[in-house]
Scaffold this motif. Structure first.
Motif, PDB file in Angstrom:
ATOM      1  N   THR A  47       0.825  -1.212   0.000  1.00  0.00           N
ATOM      2  CA  THR A  47       0.000   0.000   0.000  1.00  0.00           C
ATOM      3  C   THR A  47       0.857   1.260   0.000  1.00  0.00           C
ATOM      4  O   THR A  47       0.380   2.346   0.308  1.00  0.00           O
ATOM      5  N   PHE A  48       2.128   1.114  -0.361  1.00  0.00           N
ATOM      6  CA  PHE A  48       3.057   2.233  -0.275  1.00  0.00           C
ATOM      7  C   PHE A  48       2.575   3.455  -1.060  1.00  0.00           C
ATOM      8  O   PHE A  48       2.751   4.590  -0.629  1.00  0.00           O
ATOM      9  N   LEU A  49       1.949   3.221  -2.245  1.00  0.00           N
ATOM     10  CA  LEU A  49       1.526   4.337  -3.083  1.00  0.00           C
ATOM     11  C   LEU A  49       0.118   4.833  -2.770  1.00  0.00           C
ATOM     12  O   LEU A  49      -0.325   5.808  -3.360  1.00  0.00           O
ATOM     13  N   HIS A  50      -0.582   4.157  -1.870  1.00  0.00           N
ATOM     14  CA  HIS A  50      -1.953   4.578  -1.574  1.00  0.00           C
ATOM     15  C   HIS A  50      -1.955   5.984  -0.966  1.00  0.00           C
ATOM     16  O   HIS A  50      -1.275   6.254   0.028  1.00  0.00           O
ATOM     17  N   GLY A  51      -2.723   6.865  -1.580  1.00  0.00           N
ATOM     18  CA  GLY A  51      -2.825   8.220  -1.091  1.00  0.00           C
ATOM     19  C   GLY A  51      -1.616   9.074  -1.407  1.00  0.00           C
ATOM     20  O   GLY A  51      -1.510  10.200  -0.942  1.00  0.00           O
ATOM     21  N   ARG A  52      -0.690   8.550  -2.209  1.00  0.00           N
ATOM     22  CA  ARG A  52       0.501   9.296  -2.569  1.00  0.00           C
ATOM     23  C   ARG A  52       0.533   9.515  -4.077  1.00  0.00           C
ATOM     24  O   ARG A  52      -0.074   8.770  -4.829  1.00  0.00           O
ATOM     25  N   SER A  53       1.270  10.512  -4.487  1.00  0.00           N
ATOM     26  CA  SER A  53       1.495  10.739  -5.905  1.00  0.00           C
ATOM     27  C   SER A  53       2.756   9.985  -6.295  1.00  0.00           C
ATOM     28  O   SER A  53       3.870  10.392  -5.982  1.00  0.00           O
ATOM     29  N   GLY A  54       2.571   8.841  -6.942  1.00  0.00           N
ATOM     30  CA  GLY A  54       3.705   8.020  -7.342  1.00  0.00           C
ATOM     31  C   GLY A  54       4.432   8.613  -8.538  1.00  0.00           C
ATOM     32  O   GLY A  54       4.005   9.623  -9.103  1.00  0.00           O
ATOM     33  N   PRO A  55       5.550   8.022  -8.926  1.00  0.00           N
ATOM     34  CA  PRO A  55       6.284   8.540 -10.082  1.00  0.00           C
ATOM     35  C   PRO A  55       5.462   8.383 -11.352  1.00  0.00           C
ATOM     36  O   PRO A  55       4.678   7.445 -11.480  1.00  0.00           O
ATOM     37  N   PRO A  56       5.638   9.276 -12.315  1.00  0.00           N
ATOM     38  CA  PRO A  56       4.901   9.148 -13.582  1.00  0.00           C
ATOM     39  C   PRO A  56       5.177   7.821 -14.273  1.00  0.00           C
ATOM     40  O   PRO A  56       4.298   7.260 -14.921  1.00  0.00           O
ATOM     41  N   TRP A  57       6.415   7.324 -14.167  1.00  0.00           N
ATOM     42  CA  TRP A  57       6.764   6.032 -14.749  1.00  0.00           C
ATOM     43  C   TRP A  57       8.009   5.483 -14.048  1.00  0.00           C
ATOM     44  O   TRP A  57       8.733   6.200 -13.367  1.00  0.00           O
ATOM     45  N   TRP A  58       8.215   4.178 -14.259  1.00  0.00           N
ATOM     46  CA  TRP A  58       9.397   3.480 -13.757  1.00  0.00           C
ATOM     47  C   TRP A  58      10.143   2.915 -14.962  1.00  0.00           C
ATOM     48  O   TRP A  58       9.531   2.323 -15.857  1.00  0.00           O
ATOM     49  N   PHE A  59      11.475   3.058 -14.981  1.00  0.00           N
ATOM     50  CA  PHE A  59      12.307   2.414 -15.986  1.00  0.00           C
ATOM     51  C   PHE A  59      12.775   1.073 -15.420  1.00  0.00           C
ATOM     52  O   PHE A  59      13.455   1.031 -14.390  1.00  0.00           O
ATOM     53  N   LEU A  60      12.436  -0.011 -16.101  1.00  0.00           N
ATOM     54  CA  LEU A  60      12.740  -1.367 -15.631  1.00  0.00           C
ATOM     55  C   LEU A  60      13.714  -2.038 -16.586  1.00  0.00           C
ATOM     56  O   LEU A  60      13.381  -2.294 -17.750  1.00  0.00           O
ATOM     57  N   GLY A  61      14.928  -2.319 -16.115  1.00  0.00           N
ATOM     58  CA  GLY A  61      15.922  -2.992 -16.939  1.00  0.00           C
ATOM     59  C   GLY A  61      15.616  -4.469 -17.088  1.00  0.00           C
ATOM     60  O   GLY A  61      15.426  -5.171 -16.092  1.00  0.00           O
ATOM     61  N   CYS A  62      15.598  -4.948 -18.316  1.00  0.00           N
ATOM     62  CA  CYS A  62      15.280  -6.358 -18.567  1.00  0.00           C
ATOM     63  C   CYS A  62      16.460  -7.276 -18.299  1.00  0.00           C
ATOM     64  O   CYS A  62      16.299  -8.495 -18.220  1.00  0.00           O
ATOM     65  N   HIS A  63      17.653  -6.717 -18.150  1.00  0.00           N
ATOM     66  CA  HIS A  63      18.860  -7.509 -17.913  1.00  0.00           C
ATOM     67  C   HIS A  63      19.934  -6.563 -17.386  1.00  0.00           C
ATOM     68  O   HIS A  63      19.785  -5.333 -17.447  1.00  0.00           O
ATOM     69  N   ALA A  92      -3.920   1.224  -6.751  1.00  0.00           N
ATOM     70  CA  ALA A  92      -2.779   1.925  -7.337  1.00  0.00           C
ATOM     71  C   ALA A  92      -2.271   1.166  -8.560  1.00  0.00           C
ATOM     72  O   ALA A  92      -2.414  -0.065  -8.665  1.00  0.00           O
ATOM     73  N   VAL A  93      -1.702   1.886  -9.505  1.00  0.00           N
ATOM     74  CA  VAL A  93      -1.155   1.307 -10.728  1.00  0.00           C
ATOM     75  C   VAL A  93       0.221   1.916 -10.973  1.00  0.00           C
ATOM     76  O   VAL A  93       0.416   3.117 -10.806  1.00  0.00           O
ATOM     77  N   ALA A  94       1.176   1.074 -11.356  1.00  0.00           N
ATOM     78  CA  ALA A  94       2.521   1.542 -11.679  1.00  0.00           C
ATOM     79  C   ALA A  94       2.712   1.550 -13.188  1.00  0.00           C
ATOM     80  O   ALA A  94       2.489   0.533 -13.853  1.00  0.00           O
ATOM     81  N   ASN A  95       3.091   2.702 -13.739  1.00  0.00           N
ATOM     82  CA  ASN A  95       3.432   2.816 -15.157  1.00  0.00           C
ATOM     83  C   ASN A  95       4.876   2.387 -15.362  1.00  0.00           C
ATOM     84  O   ASN A  95       5.780   2.933 -14.722  1.00  0.00           O
ATOM     85  N   VAL A  96       5.104   1.436 -16.264  1.00  0.00           N
ATOM     86  CA  VAL A  96       6.434   0.852 -16.419  1.00  0.00           C
ATOM     87  C   VAL A  96       6.893   0.928 -17.872  1.00  0.00           C
ATOM     88  O   VAL A  96       6.123   0.659 -18.798  1.00  0.00           O
ATOM     89  N   VAL A  97       8.169   1.273 -18.045  1.00  0.00           N
ATOM     90  CA  VAL A  97       8.833   1.219 -19.346  1.00  0.00           C
ATOM     91  C   VAL A  97       9.930   0.169 -19.258  1.00  0.00           C
ATOM     92  O   VAL A  97      10.849   0.292 -18.437  1.00  0.00           O
ATOM     93  N   LEU A  98       9.831  -0.879 -20.059  1.00  0.00           N
ATOM     94  CA  LEU A  98      10.902  -1.866 -20.135  1.00  0.00           C
ATOM     95  C   LEU A  98      12.073  -1.271 -20.904  1.00  0.00           C
ATOM     96  O   LEU A  98      11.881  -0.547 -21.883  1.00  0.00           O
ATOM     97  N   VAL A  99      13.295  -1.604 -20.474  1.00  0.00           N
ATOM     98  CA  VAL A  99      14.497  -1.099 -21.134  1.00  0.00           C
ATOM     99  C   VAL A  99      15.412  -2.280 -21.441  1.00  0.00           C
ATOM    100  O   VAL A  99      15.650  -3.134 -20.582  1.00  0.00           O
ATOM    101  N   THR A 100      15.924  -2.324 -22.672  1.00  0.00           N
ATOM    102  CA  THR A 100      16.818  -3.406 -23.068  1.00  0.00           C
ATOM    103  C   THR A 100      17.846  -2.908 -24.064  1.00  0.00           C
ATOM    104  O   THR A 100      17.639  -1.891 -24.726  1.00  0.00           O
TER     105      THR A 100
END
Length: 199
Positions: A47-63, A92-100
């Protein structure tokens, strides 16, 4: 092969989006990364993001060495998620961008991560797309172009980012004249998270 020459005078600023988000400390999250079959481990945010303004997106490294940390320093506004899916509890929903990287192993790892998301195993993750960072200068070999085309059919968006020789040489991002593809990606992300073009 040397990269494009730097323009005279001060370099153009990095692609800008919204105000940079302050990355949360891992200790603030109640969960620990958990292994996932056929993809990347998940980081339960609870519930960390509940009631908070989370980051617009997360960059997620695939490797390892995918370039997520570097991309996060170039396109400001989001958070580097390392190699873990940031998974909050609903609603809550996390916006994610995969990076490779664009080599064969990187593309296969990205394909596995895309399959993992498409399987429905991450219902509170909204995949914005896949950033593919060139692993070498020059034209990409046909087998890799074909593999990327196949992967592109399973993700909402693909950003194909060219080789930047200055990054290889260790130049600070703020001193680099980046190709237009980086600014285009920054604009796409901003438009997506504010207007919602890729669900």
């Amino acid at each position: 092969m040397p990269g494009p020459p730097k323009p005279s005078g001060a370099a153009s600023p990095r692609p800008q989006t919204r105000q940079q988000y302050r990355q949360p400390q891992v200790s603030a999250s109640p969960g620990s990364p958990t292994a996932q079959r056929g993809g990347l481990p998940a980081w339960p945010l609870g519930t960390f993001l509940h009631g908070r303004s989370g980051p617009p997106w997360w960059f997620l490294g695939c490797h390892g060495g995918a370039g997520a940390t570097t991309l996060n320093s170039v396109i400001t506004g989001g958070v580097d998620a390392g190699r873990y899916w940031p998974v909050p509890d609903a609603p809550a929903v996390a916006n994610v961008v995969l990076v490779t990287r664009s080599h064969a192993n990187g593309l296969r790892q990205a394909q596995a991560a895309a399959w993992q998301w498409a399987s429905g195993a991450l219902p509170t993750v909204r995949l914005l797309g896949l950033a593919v960072i060139a692993d070498a200068p020059g034209r990409r070999p046909k087998p890799l172009r074909d593999l990327l085309q196949l992967i592109a059919g399973g993700v909402p968006q693909v950003w194909d980012l060219p080789w930047v020789e200055e990054l290889r040489l260790g130049d600070p991002p703020e001193q680099i004249q980046f190709p237009a593809a980086f600014s285009s990606m920054a604009a796409d992300l901003e438009k997506t998270v504010t207007g919602g073009t890729h669900a």
